[in-house]
Each structure stands twice: as C-alpha cells, then as structure tokens.
Design a protein around this motif. Structure first.
Motif, PDB file in Angstrom:
ATOM      1  N   LYS A 107      -9.358  -2.650  -1.254  1.00  0.00           N
ATOM      2  CA  LYS A 107      -7.981  -2.486  -1.723  1.00  0.00           C
ATOM      3  C   LYS A 107      -7.927  -2.691  -3.226  1.00  0.00           C
ATOM      4  N   VAL A 108      -7.302  -1.738  -3.905  1.00  0.00           N
ATOM      5  CA  VAL A 108      -7.119  -1.817  -5.362  1.00  0.00           C
ATOM      6  C   VAL A 108      -5.648  -1.520  -5.622  1.00  0.00           C
ATOM      7  N   GLY A 109      -4.857  -2.540  -5.928  1.00  0.00           N
ATOM      8  CA  GLY A 109      -3.417  -2.339  -6.132  1.00  0.00           C
ATOM      9  C   GLY A 109      -2.810  -1.639  -4.929  1.00  0.00           C
ATOM     10  N   PRO A 110      -2.119  -0.505  -5.137  1.00  0.00           N
ATOM     11  CA  PRO A 110      -1.463   0.173  -4.016  1.00  0.00           C
ATOM     12  C   PRO A 110      -2.385   1.128  -3.261  1.00  0.00           C
ATOM     13  N   VAL A 111      -3.681   1.115  -3.587  1.00  0.00           N
ATOM     14  CA  VAL A 111      -4.623   2.082  -2.991  1.00  0.00           C
ATOM     15  C   VAL A 111      -5.584   1.382  -2.031  1.00  0.00           C
ATOM     16  N   LEU A 112      -5.652   1.873  -0.803  1.00  0.00           N
ATOM     17  CA  LEU A 112      -6.624   1.380   0.169  1.00  0.00           C
ATOM     18  C   LEU A 112      -7.689   2.458   0.336  1.00  0.00           C
ATOM     19  N   SER A 113      -8.967   2.053   0.258  1.00  0.00           N
ATOM     20  CA  SER A 113     -10.084   2.989   0.378  1.00  0.00           C
ATOM     21  C   SER A 113     -10.914   2.563   1.591  1.00  0.00           C
ATOM     22  N   VAL A 114     -11.036   3.442   2.585  1.00  0.00           N
ATOM     23  CA  VAL A 114     -11.655   3.046   3.862  1.00  0.00           C
ATOM     24  C   VAL A 114     -12.668   4.094   4.326  1.00  0.00           C
ATOM     25  N   SER A 115     -13.805   3.649   4.838  1.00  0.00           N
ATOM     26  CA  SER A 115     -14.789   4.587   5.401  1.00  0.00           C
ATOM     27  C   SER A 115     -14.448   4.851   6.865  1.00  0.00           C
ATOM     28  N   HIS A 116     -14.804   6.061   7.345  1.00  0.00           N
ATOM     29  CA  HIS A 116     -14.493   6.378   8.750  1.00  0.00           C
ATOM     30  C   HIS A 116     -15.692   6.858   9.556  1.00  0.00           C
ATOM     31  N   GLY A 117     -16.906   6.833   8.993  1.00  0.00           N
ATOM     32  CA  GLY A 117     -18.066   7.316   9.734  1.00  0.00           C
ATOM     33  C   GLY A 117     -18.012   8.823   9.914  1.00  0.00           C
TER      34      GLY A 117
ATOM     35  N   ILE B 183       0.832  -1.215   0.000  1.00  0.00           N
ATOM     36  CA  ILE B 183       0.000   0.000   0.000  1.00  0.00           C
ATOM     37  C   ILE B 183       0.869   1.269   0.000  1.00  0.00           C
ATOM     38  N   LYS B 184       0.540   2.188  -0.912  1.00  0.00           N
ATOM     39  CA  LYS B 184       1.237   3.485  -0.971  1.00  0.00           C
ATOM     40  C   LYS B 184       0.272   4.650  -0.765  1.00  0.00           C
ATOM     41  N   PHE B 185      -1.027   4.422  -0.985  1.00  0.00           N
ATOM     42  CA  PHE B 185      -2.017   5.489  -0.843  1.00  0.00           C
ATOM     43  C   PHE B 185      -3.191   4.970  -0.025  1.00  0.00           C
ATOM     44  N   VAL B 186      -3.585   5.736   0.977  1.00  0.00           N
ATOM     45  CA  VAL B 186      -4.788   5.398   1.737  1.00  0.00           C
ATOM     46  C   VAL B 186      -5.761   6.566   1.576  1.00  0.00           C
ATOM     47  N   CYS B 187      -6.966   6.279   1.095  1.00  0.00           N
ATOM     48  CA  CYS B 187      -7.989   7.319   0.981  1.00  0.00           C
ATOM     49  C   CYS B 187      -9.100   6.987   1.968  1.00  0.00           C
ATOM     50  N   VAL B 188      -9.468   7.954   2.782  1.00  0.00           N
ATOM     51  CA  VAL B 188     -10.531   7.737   3.764  1.00  0.00           C
ATOM     52  C   VAL B 188     -11.636   8.760   3.552  1.00  0.00           C
ATOM     53  N   GLY B 189     -12.873   8.349   3.852  1.00  0.00           N
ATOM     54  CA  GLY B 189     -14.029   9.234   3.719  1.00  0.00           C
ATOM     55  C   GLY B 189     -15.152   8.713   4.591  1.00  0.00           C
ATOM     56  N   GLY B 190     -16.135   9.542   4.891  1.00  0.00           N
ATOM     57  CA  GLY B 190     -17.170   9.175   5.850  1.00  0.00           C
ATOM     58  C   GLY B 190     -18.030   7.995   5.451  1.00  0.00           C
ATOM     59  N   SER B 191     -18.527   8.034   4.217  1.00  0.00           N
ATOM     60  CA  SER B 191     -19.571   7.095   3.798  1.00  0.00           C
ATOM     61  C   SER B 191     -19.017   5.804   3.198  1.00  0.00           C
ATOM     62  N   PRO B 192     -19.461   4.637   3.696  1.00  0.00           N
ATOM     63  CA  PRO B 192     -18.977   3.358   3.136  1.00  0.00           C
ATOM     64  C   PRO B 192     -19.287   3.203   1.650  1.00  0.00           C
ATOM     65  N   SER B 193     -20.471   3.639   1.217  1.00  0.00           N
ATOM     66  CA  SER B 193     -20.793   3.433  -0.210  1.00  0.00           C
ATOM     67  C   SER B 193     -19.949   4.351  -1.085  1.00  0.00           C
ATOM     68  N   ARG B 194     -19.635   5.550  -0.584  1.00  0.00           N
ATOM     69  CA  ARG B 194     -18.771   6.450  -1.363  1.00  0.00           C
ATOM     70  C   ARG B 194     -17.362   5.868  -1.477  1.00  0.00           C
ATOM     71  N   MET B 195     -16.861   5.241  -0.421  1.00  0.00           N
ATOM     72  CA  MET B 195     -15.509   4.677  -0.475  1.00  0.00           C
ATOM     73  C   MET B 195     -15.471   3.422  -1.349  1.00  0.00           C
ATOM     74  N   LYS B 196     -16.595   2.712  -1.419  1.00  0.00           N
ATOM     75  CA  LYS B 196     -16.675   1.578  -2.364  1.00  0.00           C
ATOM     76  C   LYS B 196     -16.671   2.114  -3.800  1.00  0.00           C
ATOM     77  N   ALA B 197     -17.466   3.164  -4.036  1.00  0.00           N
ATOM     78  CA  ALA B 197     -17.508   3.779  -5.372  1.00  0.00           C
ATOM     79  C   ALA B 197     -16.121   4.265  -5.783  1.00  0.00           C
ATOM     80  N   PHE B 198     -15.387   4.840  -4.814  1.00  0.00           N
ATOM     81  CA  PHE B 198     -14.035   5.322  -5.132  1.00  0.00           C
ATOM     82  C   PHE B 198     -13.119   4.162  -5.517  1.00  0.00           C
ATOM     83  N   SER B 199     -13.251   3.030  -4.825  1.00  0.00           N
ATOM     84  CA  SER B 199     -12.379   1.893  -5.147  1.00  0.00           C
ATOM     85  C   SER B 199     -12.638   1.390  -6.567  1.00  0.00           C
TER      86      SER B 199
END
Lengths: 316, 316
Positions: free
Chosen positions: B102-112, B56-72
């Motif tokens: 997780k998509v390659g080096p990018v982790l996308s996680v929701s944080h509430g 992993i080289k990039f971690v993207c976090v955001g409030g909404s789980p569905s938005r973070m799934k869409a981003f992945s």
C-alpha cells in the motif's frame, strides 16, 4: 541441444507406457533449435538438462512455494542426503512464477493455485523431464483441500478427479472446441501410498474421488465469498450429492494434473490433507500451528513412500 | 467488528452503482461474527480494516509478486510520497499465496496466474474493500499478454474480455450448473487511459478485445507445449479468426476480472503489454532487458492515469 520427438510403441500397439521414458505428443518440437521454458526461466540452449535433471525419479508438486521449499528440506533429512536445516537453492530463482528445489532424485516444485497455473507448470515440467531423458518418474501432488464428511486433518489419496458434475473428466477448450480427457489416476500407486499410511498410523487416510473446481468460493458452494446467490440448504444438498457420488475432498488442480500425467505416461498420484469439513462450515479458522501440522501430513506420507521405494530398489 | 450487508438502491431502481461504495451480493455474511480472508492472512477479528485500508482509491493487480512490489516503489516516486528505493512492506507477509503493498491511496496486489487464482484474490479483495468502507475505487489489472497482429511491446487496453469462442462472457459452474456473466469493461475508463497514452507518446497503445483462456499452450493455440494435436495452419486460422473478431491480445485473467468487478460495482480496466506477436511465433525469446522494459509500460501508463486523477481531484 535440439529437442527431439520419439514415439515408443508398446506390445499392445499403444503409444503410451508407464514406468519408462516421458512421452511428448508434439511433432512440432522437432523443428525447434532451442526450447525456452519461459515460466521456469530455463532453456535447452542455456542449460544442460540431462546433467541437471537426468537422475530425477520423483517429482512432488504443491501450490505454495514455501511449502515446497520446506518439503525439500524435510526429504533431505529423511533420505539422509544432508543437513535438513541447510538452505536448498531455488533452481527457478530467475522468475517468481514458480519455485523449484532438487534433492538427489527428488524434485520439489510449486504450482500456484488453480488449473491454469498448474497446467503451465506441467507443460514445462514434462518437457523438462523429456529433454533431461528421465525415465521411471513418479509424480505426486501434495496439497490442501476441503474435506466432505471427514474430520479435519484427514488425508485423501485421490482415486479419480471429478468435475463439478462429479464426472471423471477434464474439459478443455482447444482452438475454440471442447476436448474431453480422462482424469483416472494410477490405482496401484494409490494402493502403495495407502499402505505407507497404514504403516505409519499417524493420521486417518482414505482413498476417494476428489472434486476439482475453477473457483474456491461459488465454485465450491461456499457461503462466504463476495457473492452468493444460493441458500445454505442448496449448498448442503450439493455437497451431500458430491459425497454420495464418492467425493471425499475438493481442491483446484487434480483434474488437469491427472489428464496431463496420463497423456505423458507419468505414474501420478494426488495426496491432499483436508483443512476443514465442508459439511460443517466454509471458513478455514483453525490456528496457524494446527494448519501447519495438517500440511505436513501429505509430506510425511509421500516421504515415507519415496524412502520405501528407494530402499526396495537398492535391495534388488 | 461485524461485517454487514447493505444494498444501495439507485434512482433507476438498480442495486449496483459505479463510483460509490463497494457492493457485496451475499446476505450470508451478515451472520458471520468475523470474516477470515484466508489467502490474504487478514481477518476482521484481527485487523482494523477501515484504519488500514479506508483511504484506498486505486487498486492495481498483476500476476507477479515482484512486479507488483516494483510498481509500489515506482508509484511512491511518481506520486511524491517518499523514496522510491525504500522498501515497502508486504501486508500479506504471513502467506505466500499473494503479495500486497500500500502506497497512499494505491494498493498493489499480485494475483498469480489464471482465472481461479485471480478469482480467489478478487473475492477476498472485494470483501476487504467492503469491510474497509472504501468508496470510489478504481481497479486496474496491469499484465502481460500475447499480441495478435501487433508489434511486441504494444499496450492493449481491453474494451471487453472474450472467451475462446470470442464471446464477451464468462461461464462459471455454480452448484454444478453453468452461470454466464458479462465481461464488458468500463468504456469511459478505457478512453481516459487511452488519452494518458496519447499524452505520453512513449509506446503504441490500442483499445481492443482481449481473449482470456484457461491454458497457455493448447488453450492459446501454441505449437510448443508438451502436447499439440493440431497443425500450424489450424493454429494460424484460429488466431486469424480471433483477430477478425476484434481480439488484439490473449491472456488468462481478464474475463473473471471483468465479471467480478461488474458484480461489485467497481470501475475496472485491463491494461496489458504484448510480449510477442502470436502470428509470428509462440516462444517468448526477447532478452531479459527488453522484457523488463515492456513490463514497465502498463505501470507507466497507469501511474500517469492515477497522477492525473489525483491532481484533478485536488484542483476541484
């Protein structure tokens, strides 16, 4: 539908009363043609609130959406209102911020984790109850917590929520200034819940203070977060001082829950199971099955309370 | 696998460095045989962290789980790593507290929503990156916010997070005492993100201070909560003072995000779209489609940044 604003004066001259209509203390709402409850994906311009929610008498809130869905199914069976295995639709399906289920007079809603998350929900939920013209509503938080000096699986009914200095108050910043609100909970309701637990005799239940923190790791004196700049001795001194001040469990929502329910005249209680004894450790390492059984305990207790109260009101 | 604890001294004698390994400031973790990341349903005793997350080289976090799934899914297509319509599994499917993709080096996680919710996630995420032996990790929060003096849909890259008194600090209570931490963000990274927006020329982007509050209604001077004890004039005075202090948007996570990333040596940025101009109103009343398009803007900007950086590192 235009949201209104009423102030009901009681005989003693105060403007808040328990066991009556839900109070809004906001004159600005009068001027709004429509009220959009953004985080619930509901609005007075698109939904008929009195028709949808007017019969609600009990609101149960908890952190996890799946737990609140499970509770809605459980209470369906307990109240004999249908098949407990049938699906209950999520009223807030248009958003993933919160999940909401309605079973007869019971609303079951998730609030996420922490004071800000439950605060957003409560602002919108209190407005929902007000717009729906609900009366005599009891609201109970059913949650999980860390216990202090209790065996894991014990249930704590909160007498008062206290802050990290063990004071029964919630400090909030409004327009950059600190406002302090009371976090006392309804003593009579706590007593009624305690009697239900005594009837059931299924698990240990106590009434005590609940400490409400803004952080799960450093804020709760854990040694297993990403950062820790204190010793194990200092941790234990702090938790011991909390115990001596009457604190029996620690969680992250009770203070703002108590403060907001007090302001809106809702009869409110907090019922949390303890997942571990913090005097003995920090990690939640019990098996999945044990944790699932623990988490059902507040649901069983509150379900018994709702059943008793509905039966009593039928008998009157 | 036993989690360890290392302190890497830099030439200047400090123990924190950017663009290197993730730092844990917690000597107690050394003594633990296993580390259970309870809210992620992951643990060093049950999961091979370096194999699962080491690249992993990039971690993207955001409030909404569905938005973070869409981003992945979106970043899958943008980086040419697969079909953007294919499902990406949720690594934290065993819990409903957070969602992780997780998509390659990018982790996308929701944080509430709110400081406590993102704080729990960051404690466990920073430990996850540490146990996985990740290096050179950049972490970016992509979120939504209320703007001040900006047209809705504008994107704000945060220079520093400020509290409700416009101070660039995060106050936290640890063992009952107040600890103050810096909320300055990485200036170079903010500049790189600004350059990406200039390349794209799709929406207005500014760099400015972001105010982080503990409440969405009273804490952000809204007139449409369940309670409001101030006038419209007092609200506007407060928001105007925030604007004059350099605040361009308001949200609920940036201060603890900046503070914790600083402590762990992660290069960090906050990129939020503004859903409304708070000088003109409080309710989020734009249509669903407009709001969806606004929410894609931080995703597009951060995706472009990741693509640029990966292409640059290939070219080296």
């Amino acid at each position: 539908m235009t949201p209104g604003f009423t102030t009901e004066k009681r005989e003693d001259g105060s403007t808040s009363s328990k066991n009556s209509c839900v109070h809004l203390s906001n004159p600005h709402l009068q001027k709004m043609k429509e009220d959009i409850l953004y985080h619930l994906d509901l609005g007075t311009g698109t939904h008929d609130f009195p028709a949808l929610f007017g019969d609600i008498k009990f609101v149960c809130v908890g952190g996890s959406p799946s737990r609140m869905k499970a509770f809605s199914k459980y209470i369906t069976g307990e109240l004999g209102l249908g098949d407990p295995n049938a699906d209950v639709p999520n009223i807030c399906a248009g958003t993933d911020r919160y999940a909401m289920y309605k079973v007869g007079p019971v609303l079951s809603v998730s609030h996420g984790m922490g004071i800000p998350s439950i605060s957003i929900l409560l602002h919108e939920l209190i407005k929902l109850l007000y717009h729906s013209k609900c009366s005599d509503v009891t609201i109970i938080r059913i949650g999980t917590s860390g216990g202090i000096g209790l065996e894991p699986g014990s249930v704590v009914i909160t007498s008062q929520a206290v802050d990290a200095s063990f004071k029964p108050q919630f400090e909030q910043i409004i327009l950059g200034k600190t406002v302090v609100r009371s976090t006392q909970l309804d003593g009579e309701l706590a007593q009624k819940l305690m009697e239900c637990s005594q009837e059931m005799q299924e698990f240990k239940t106590v009434v005590g203070s609940t400490m409400c923190t803004l952080d799960f790791y450093e804020g709760q004196a854990r040694l297993d977060g990403a950062f820790c700049f204190y010793t194990e001795e200092e941790k234990l001194q702090y938790l011991q001082a909390a115990f001596e001040a009457g604190v029996r469990n620690i969680e992250m929502e009770s203070s703002v829950f108590a403060a907001m329910c007090n302001l809106s005249g809702l009869q409110a209680a907090v019922v949390c199971v303890t997942l571990l004894n913090r005097l003995e450790g920090d990690q939640i390492s019990s098996s999945h099955d044990v944790l699932v059984e623990y988490q059902q305990r507040p649901q069983k207790l509150v379900s018994r309370f709702i059943k008793n109260r509905l039966e009593k009101s039928k008998a009157l």
